[in-house]
Scaffold this motif. Structure first.
Motif, short mmCIF file in Angstrom:
data_model
loop_
_atom_site.label_atom_id
_atom_site.label_comp_id
_atom_site.label_asym_id
_atom_site.label_seq_id
_atom_site.Cartn_x
_atom_site.Cartn_y
_atom_site.Cartn_z
N ARG A 9 0.83 -1.19 0.00
CA ARG A 9 0.00 0.00 0.00
C ARG A 9 0.87 1.25 0.00
NH1 ARG A 9 -5.23 -1.15 1.39
NH2 ARG A 9 -5.59 0.88 2.35
N VAL A 10 0.45 2.25 -0.73
CA VAL A 10 1.17 3.51 -0.80
C VAL A 10 0.91 4.31 0.47
CG1 VAL A 10 1.45 5.67 -2.07
CG2 VAL A 10 0.98 3.54 -3.31
N ARG A 11 1.98 4.84 1.06
CA ARG A 11 1.86 5.65 2.27
C ARG A 11 1.94 7.13 1.90
NH1 ARG A 11 5.42 2.83 7.08
NH2 ARG A 11 4.52 0.73 6.93
N ILE A 12 0.95 7.88 2.41
CA ILE A 12 0.89 9.33 2.14
C ILE A 12 0.83 10.07 3.47
CG2 ILE A 12 -0.31 11.18 0.94
CD1 ILE A 12 -1.74 9.07 -0.73
N ALA A 13 1.66 11.10 3.61
CA ALA A 13 1.60 11.97 4.79
C ALA A 13 0.96 13.30 4.39
CB ALA A 13 2.99 12.21 5.36
N ILE A 14 0.02 13.75 5.20
CA ILE A 14 -0.59 15.05 4.98
C ILE A 14 -0.25 15.95 6.16
CG2 ILE A 14 -2.78 14.11 5.88
CD1 ILE A 14 -4.18 16.27 4.15
N LEU A 15 0.41 17.06 5.87
CA LEU A 15 0.78 18.02 6.89
C LEU A 15 -0.22 19.17 6.84
CD1 LEU A 15 3.36 16.31 6.55
CD2 LEU A 15 4.69 18.39 6.88
N ASP A 16 -0.97 19.35 7.91
CA ASP A 16 -2.04 20.34 7.88
C ASP A 16 -2.49 20.63 9.31
OD1 ASP A 16 -4.66 21.72 6.95
OD2 ASP A 16 -3.70 21.16 5.06
N THR A 17 -3.79 20.82 9.50
CA THR A 17 -4.32 21.20 10.81
C THR A 17 -4.85 20.00 11.60
OG1 THR A 17 -6.53 21.64 9.87
CG2 THR A 17 -4.97 23.49 9.97
N GLY A 18 -4.54 18.78 11.15
CA GLY A 18 -5.01 17.59 11.84
C GLY A 18 -6.21 16.99 11.13
#
Length: 297
Positions: A9-18
Protein backbone atom coordinates in the motif's frame (compact mmCIF):
# COMPACT_ATOMS: atom_id res chain seq x y z
CA UNK A 1 -11.71 0.06 -11.53
CA UNK A 2 -13.41 -2.71 -9.61
CA UNK A 3 -10.34 -4.89 -9.02
CA UNK A 4 -9.04 -5.55 -5.55
CA UNK A 5 -5.44 -4.39 -5.49
CA UNK A 6 -2.78 -6.78 -4.30
CA UNK A 7 0.59 -5.33 -3.40
CA UNK A 8 2.22 -2.90 -0.98
CA UNK A 9 0.00 0.00 0.00
CA UNK A 10 1.17 3.51 -0.80
CA UNK A 11 1.86 5.65 2.27
CA UNK A 12 0.89 9.33 2.14
CA UNK A 13 1.60 11.97 4.79
CA UNK A 14 -0.59 15.05 4.98
CA UNK A 15 0.78 18.02 6.89
CA UNK A 16 -2.04 20.34 7.88
CA UNK A 17 -4.32 21.20 10.81
CA UNK A 18 -5.01 17.59 11.84
CA UNK A 19 -8.07 15.43 11.23
CA UNK A 20 -11.42 15.06 12.96
CA UNK A 21 -11.85 11.28 12.96
CA UNK A 22 -15.18 11.59 14.78
CA UNK A 23 -16.79 12.92 11.60
CA UNK A 24 -19.38 10.55 10.04
CA UNK A 25 -17.36 10.57 6.81
CA UNK A 26 -14.87 8.32 8.58
CA UNK A 27 -17.60 6.15 10.08
CA UNK A 28 -17.18 2.39 10.11
CA UNK A 29 -20.69 1.74 8.83
CA UNK A 30 -21.10 0.56 5.21
CA UNK A 31 -23.45 3.50 4.61
CA UNK A 32 -20.50 5.90 4.96
CA UNK A 33 -18.51 4.16 2.24
CA UNK A 34 -18.83 3.87 -1.50
CA UNK A 35 -19.16 0.39 -2.98
CA UNK A 36 -15.58 0.46 -4.29
CA UNK A 37 -14.13 1.32 -0.88
CA UNK A 38 -16.18 -1.41 0.82
CA UNK A 39 -14.77 -3.94 -1.62
CA UNK A 40 -11.17 -2.76 -1.53
CA UNK A 41 -10.25 -1.16 1.73
CA UNK A 42 -12.95 -1.13 4.36
CA UNK A 43 -13.59 1.82 6.71
CA UNK A 44 -11.72 5.00 5.95
CA UNK A 45 -10.86 5.50 9.62
CA UNK A 46 -8.81 2.29 9.57
CA UNK A 47 -6.62 3.68 6.81
CA UNK A 48 -5.47 6.62 8.95
CA UNK A 49 -2.51 4.74 10.40
CA UNK A 50 -1.17 7.45 12.68
CA UNK A 51 -1.99 11.02 13.68
CA UNK A 52 0.67 13.09 15.40
CA UNK A 53 0.67 16.68 16.54
CA UNK A 54 3.87 18.68 16.14
CA UNK A 55 2.38 21.71 17.88
CA UNK A 56 0.87 22.23 21.31
CA UNK A 57 -2.78 21.63 21.97
CA UNK A 58 -4.95 18.81 20.68
CA UNK A 59 -3.62 15.57 19.26
CA UNK A 60 -3.26 14.98 15.55
CA UNK A 61 -6.67 13.31 15.38
CA UNK A 62 -8.40 16.48 16.55
CA UNK A 63 -9.19 19.33 14.19
CA UNK A 64 -11.37 22.34 14.98
CA UNK A 65 -10.26 24.36 11.97
CA UNK A 66 -11.49 21.93 9.32
CA UNK A 67 -8.90 22.48 6.61
CA UNK A 68 -6.89 19.36 7.42
CA UNK A 69 -10.00 17.20 7.76
CA UNK A 70 -11.21 18.33 4.33
CA UNK A 71 -7.88 17.57 2.66
CA UNK A 72 -7.48 14.20 4.41
CA UNK A 73 -11.02 13.17 3.45
CA UNK A 74 -10.22 13.83 -0.22
CA UNK A 75 -7.11 11.66 0.00
CA UNK A 76 -8.99 8.82 1.66
CA UNK A 77 -11.74 8.91 -0.92
CA UNK A 78 -9.64 9.31 -4.06
CA UNK A 79 -6.81 6.95 -3.10
CA UNK A 80 -8.76 4.08 -1.49
CA UNK A 81 -5.73 1.77 -1.39
CA UNK A 82 -3.40 4.23 0.32
CA UNK A 83 -2.56 4.46 4.01
CA UNK A 84 -2.70 7.97 5.42
CA UNK A 85 -0.44 9.54 8.07
CA UNK A 86 -1.56 12.87 9.55
CA UNK A 87 0.85 15.48 10.90
CA UNK A 88 -0.73 18.40 12.71
CA UNK A 89 1.55 21.38 12.07
CA UNK A 90 -0.84 24.25 12.70
CA UNK A 91 -3.24 24.89 15.59
CA UNK A 92 -5.45 27.61 14.19
CA UNK A 93 -6.09 29.24 10.85
CA UNK A 94 -5.05 32.63 12.21
CA UNK A 95 -1.68 31.44 13.52
CA UNK A 96 1.46 31.58 11.43
CA UNK A 97 3.09 28.36 10.36
CA UNK A 98 6.37 27.71 12.15
CA UNK A 99 8.94 26.55 9.54
CA UNK A 100 10.84 24.55 12.16
CA UNK A 101 7.67 22.64 13.05
CA UNK A 102 6.95 21.87 9.40
CA UNK A 103 10.57 20.79 8.84
CA UNK A 104 10.37 18.42 11.80
CA UNK A 105 7.13 16.91 10.47
CA UNK A 106 8.63 16.40 7.00
CA UNK A 107 11.64 14.64 8.50
CA UNK A 108 9.39 12.45 10.64
CA UNK A 109 7.22 11.52 7.66
CA UNK A 110 10.27 10.54 5.62
CA UNK A 111 12.32 8.78 8.32
CA UNK A 112 9.74 7.30 10.71
CA UNK A 113 6.58 6.85 8.67
CA UNK A 114 8.59 6.07 5.52
CA UNK A 115 5.95 7.56 3.26
CA UNK A 116 6.10 7.71 -0.51
CA UNK A 117 4.24 11.03 -0.82
CA UNK A 118 3.95 14.17 1.32
CA UNK A 119 1.22 16.70 0.57
CA UNK A 120 1.51 20.32 1.73
CA UNK A 121 -1.55 22.54 1.32
CA UNK A 122 0.14 25.74 2.52
CA UNK A 123 3.11 27.97 1.80
CA UNK A 124 5.14 31.09 2.58
CA UNK A 125 6.00 34.18 0.58
CA UNK A 126 9.70 33.66 1.30
CA UNK A 127 12.07 30.72 1.19
CA UNK A 128 12.34 28.90 4.52
CA UNK A 129 15.76 27.29 4.97
CA UNK A 130 14.68 24.68 7.53
CA UNK A 131 11.85 23.50 5.30
CA UNK A 132 14.08 23.52 2.22
CA UNK A 133 16.64 21.35 4.01
CA UNK A 134 13.93 18.94 5.17
CA UNK A 135 12.51 18.67 1.64
CA UNK A 136 15.96 17.90 0.23
CA UNK A 137 16.39 15.22 2.91
CA UNK A 138 13.03 13.66 2.07
CA UNK A 139 13.74 13.79 -1.65
CA UNK A 140 17.01 11.92 -1.08
CA UNK A 141 14.90 9.22 0.60
CA UNK A 142 12.73 8.93 -2.54
CA UNK A 143 9.77 10.85 -1.17
CA UNK A 144 7.55 12.72 -3.63
CA UNK A 145 6.31 16.10 -2.38
CA UNK A 146 3.52 18.23 -3.78
CA UNK A 147 2.50 21.68 -2.54
CA UNK A 148 -0.21 24.27 -3.17
CA UNK A 149 0.73 27.13 -5.50
CA UNK A 150 -1.16 29.96 -3.65
CA UNK A 151 -4.57 31.63 -4.01
CA UNK A 152 -3.90 35.26 -4.95
CA UNK A 153 -4.29 34.89 -8.69
CA UNK A 154 -2.09 37.20 -10.76
CA UNK A 155 -1.54 39.34 -7.66
CA UNK A 156 0.57 36.66 -5.96
CA UNK A 157 3.60 34.66 -6.98
CA UNK A 158 3.75 30.92 -6.49
CA UNK A 159 4.50 30.33 -2.82
CA UNK A 160 7.35 28.40 -1.23
CA UNK A 161 7.70 25.40 -1.16
CA UNK A 162 5.61 24.98 -4.34
CA UNK A 163 8.26 27.02 -6.19
CA UNK A 164 11.10 24.88 -4.81
CA UNK A 165 12.74 22.62 -7.41
CA UNK A 166 12.14 19.13 -5.93
CA UNK A 167 8.49 19.94 -5.18
CA UNK A 168 5.62 19.34 -7.61
CA UNK A 169 3.63 22.57 -7.74
CA UNK A 170 -0.17 22.24 -7.81
CA UNK A 171 -2.53 24.76 -9.40
CA UNK A 172 -6.33 24.72 -9.46
CA UNK A 173 -8.94 24.41 -12.21
CA UNK A 174 -12.71 24.48 -12.39
CA UNK A 175 -14.75 21.41 -13.32
CA UNK A 176 -14.12 22.07 -17.03
CA UNK A 177 -10.35 22.10 -16.58
CA UNK A 178 -9.98 25.85 -16.97
CA UNK A 179 -7.52 27.59 -14.63
CA UNK A 180 -9.16 29.05 -11.53
CA UNK A 181 -9.17 32.82 -11.15
CA UNK A 182 -7.32 32.50 -7.85
CA UNK A 183 -4.50 30.29 -9.12
CA UNK A 184 -1.26 32.29 -9.61
CA UNK A 185 0.49 32.78 -12.92
CA UNK A 186 2.38 29.69 -14.10
CA UNK A 187 6.06 29.38 -13.26
CA UNK A 188 8.45 29.65 -16.22
CA UNK A 189 10.43 26.67 -17.53
CA UNK A 190 8.66 24.05 -15.38
CA UNK A 191 5.40 22.11 -15.71
CA UNK A 192 2.54 23.82 -13.91
CA UNK A 193 0.21 20.94 -13.09
CA UNK A 194 -3.41 21.76 -12.35
CA UNK A 195 -6.36 19.69 -11.14
CA UNK A 196 -9.84 20.40 -9.84
CA UNK A 197 -9.77 22.82 -6.92
CA UNK A 198 -13.10 24.64 -7.05
CA UNK A 199 -16.20 23.83 -5.02
CA UNK A 200 -14.95 20.43 -3.91
CA UNK A 201 -17.06 18.90 -1.17
CA UNK A 202 -15.55 16.77 1.61
CA UNK A 203 -15.77 16.23 5.37
CA UNK A 204 -15.72 19.24 7.69
CA UNK A 205 -15.91 19.31 11.51
CA UNK A 206 -19.38 20.14 12.77
CA UNK A 207 -21.00 19.64 9.37
CA UNK A 208 -22.35 16.16 8.88
CA UNK A 209 -22.84 16.66 5.14
CA UNK A 210 -19.41 18.19 4.69
CA UNK A 211 -18.43 21.49 3.13
CA UNK A 212 -17.34 22.71 -0.29
CA UNK A 213 -13.95 24.36 -0.46
CA UNK A 214 -11.94 26.05 -3.21
CA UNK A 215 -8.21 26.70 -3.48
CA UNK A 216 -4.94 25.28 -4.66
CA UNK A 217 -4.82 23.72 -1.18
CA UNK A 218 -7.88 21.69 -2.20
CA UNK A 219 -6.30 20.69 -5.50
CA UNK A 220 -3.09 19.49 -3.82
CA UNK A 221 -4.44 16.31 -2.13
CA UNK A 222 -6.24 15.47 -5.37
CA UNK A 223 -2.98 15.47 -7.32
CA UNK A 224 -1.34 13.52 -4.48
CA UNK A 225 -4.06 10.89 -4.91
CA UNK A 226 -3.31 10.68 -8.64
CA UNK A 227 0.37 10.13 -7.86
CA UNK A 228 -0.59 7.43 -5.36
CA UNK A 229 -2.68 5.65 -7.99
CA UNK A 230 0.32 5.60 -10.35
CA UNK A 231 2.54 4.07 -7.67
CA UNK A 232 -0.18 1.61 -6.70
CA UNK A 233 -0.56 0.49 -10.32
CA UNK A 234 3.10 -0.35 -10.85
CA UNK A 235 3.34 -2.07 -7.44
CA UNK A 236 0.35 -4.36 -7.89
CA UNK A 237 0.82 -8.13 -7.89
CA UNK A 238 1.59 -10.13 -9.89
CA UNK A 239 4.25 -7.57 -10.70
CA UNK A 240 4.86 -6.95 -14.37
CA UNK A 241 6.51 -3.54 -14.17
CA UNK A 242 10.32 -3.86 -13.98
CA UNK A 243 11.83 -3.05 -10.58
CA UNK A 244 13.88 -0.20 -11.99
CA UNK A 245 10.73 1.50 -13.31
CA UNK A 246 8.98 1.19 -9.95
CA UNK A 247 11.96 2.71 -8.18
CA UNK A 248 12.37 5.49 -10.73
CA UNK A 249 8.80 6.65 -10.15
CA UNK A 250 9.78 7.69 -6.63
CA UNK A 251 11.96 10.39 -8.25
CA UNK A 252 10.09 13.67 -8.74
CA UNK A 253 11.65 14.16 -12.18
CA UNK A 254 10.35 10.80 -13.37
CA UNK A 255 6.91 11.23 -11.82
CA UNK A 256 6.77 14.59 -13.60
CA UNK A 257 7.23 12.81 -16.94
CA UNK A 258 4.25 10.55 -16.25
CA UNK A 259 2.12 13.50 -15.15
CA UNK A 260 3.09 15.29 -18.36
CA UNK A 261 1.92 12.28 -20.36
CA UNK A 262 -1.48 12.38 -18.66
CA UNK A 263 -1.99 16.13 -18.97
CA UNK A 264 -2.78 18.73 -21.63
CA UNK A 265 -1.73 22.35 -21.87
CA UNK A 266 -4.58 24.71 -21.03
CA UNK A 267 -3.79 28.42 -20.93
CA UNK A 268 -0.20 27.86 -19.79
CA UNK A 269 -1.01 25.14 -17.24
CA UNK A 270 -0.88 21.35 -17.50
CA UNK A 271 -4.39 20.10 -16.79
CA UNK A 272 -4.02 16.55 -15.46
CA UNK A 273 -6.39 13.98 -16.94
CA UNK A 274 -5.34 10.60 -15.49
CA UNK A 275 -7.53 8.65 -17.89
CA UNK A 276 -5.16 9.61 -20.73
CA UNK A 277 -2.77 6.99 -19.36
CA UNK A 278 -4.76 4.94 -16.86
CA UNK A 279 -8.27 3.73 -17.61
CA UNK A 280 -10.42 0.74 -16.77
CA UNK A 281 -11.10 0.45 -20.50
CA UNK A 282 -7.42 -0.19 -21.25
CA UNK A 283 -5.69 -3.44 -20.37
CA UNK A 284 -2.82 -3.50 -17.89
CA UNK A 285 -0.15 -4.11 -20.50
CA UNK A 286 -1.07 -1.01 -22.48
CA UNK A 287 -1.10 1.16 -19.36
CA UNK A 288 2.34 -0.13 -18.38
CA UNK A 289 3.60 0.61 -21.90
CA UNK A 290 2.27 4.16 -21.69
CA UNK A 291 3.99 4.72 -18.34
CA UNK A 292 7.28 3.30 -19.61
CA UNK A 293 7.06 5.38 -22.80
CA UNK A 294 6.51 8.51 -20.69
CA UNK A 295 9.54 7.73 -18.53
CA UNK A 296 11.71 7.13 -21.61
CA UNK A 297 10.67 10.42 -23.25
Amino acid sequence: QSRKVKGPRVRIAILDTGIDLSHPHFDNSPEALGALEQQQSGPRRHRVKESKSFVGGAAGDRNNVGHGTHCAALLLELAPNADIYVARVCEEKTKKLDPDVVAKAIMHAADQWKVAIITLSFGWLQYQAAVGDAINHATMRSVLICAAASNGGANDDVAFPANFHPVICVHSTNEQGKPSNFTPNPLPFVPNFAVLGENVKAAWPGREQGKSQSGTSTATPILAAVMALILEFVNQKPRKTPDEIRLLLRDHRVMTKVLLAMSDEVEGYRYVRPWKVMSSNVDRGRVESRIQDAIAS
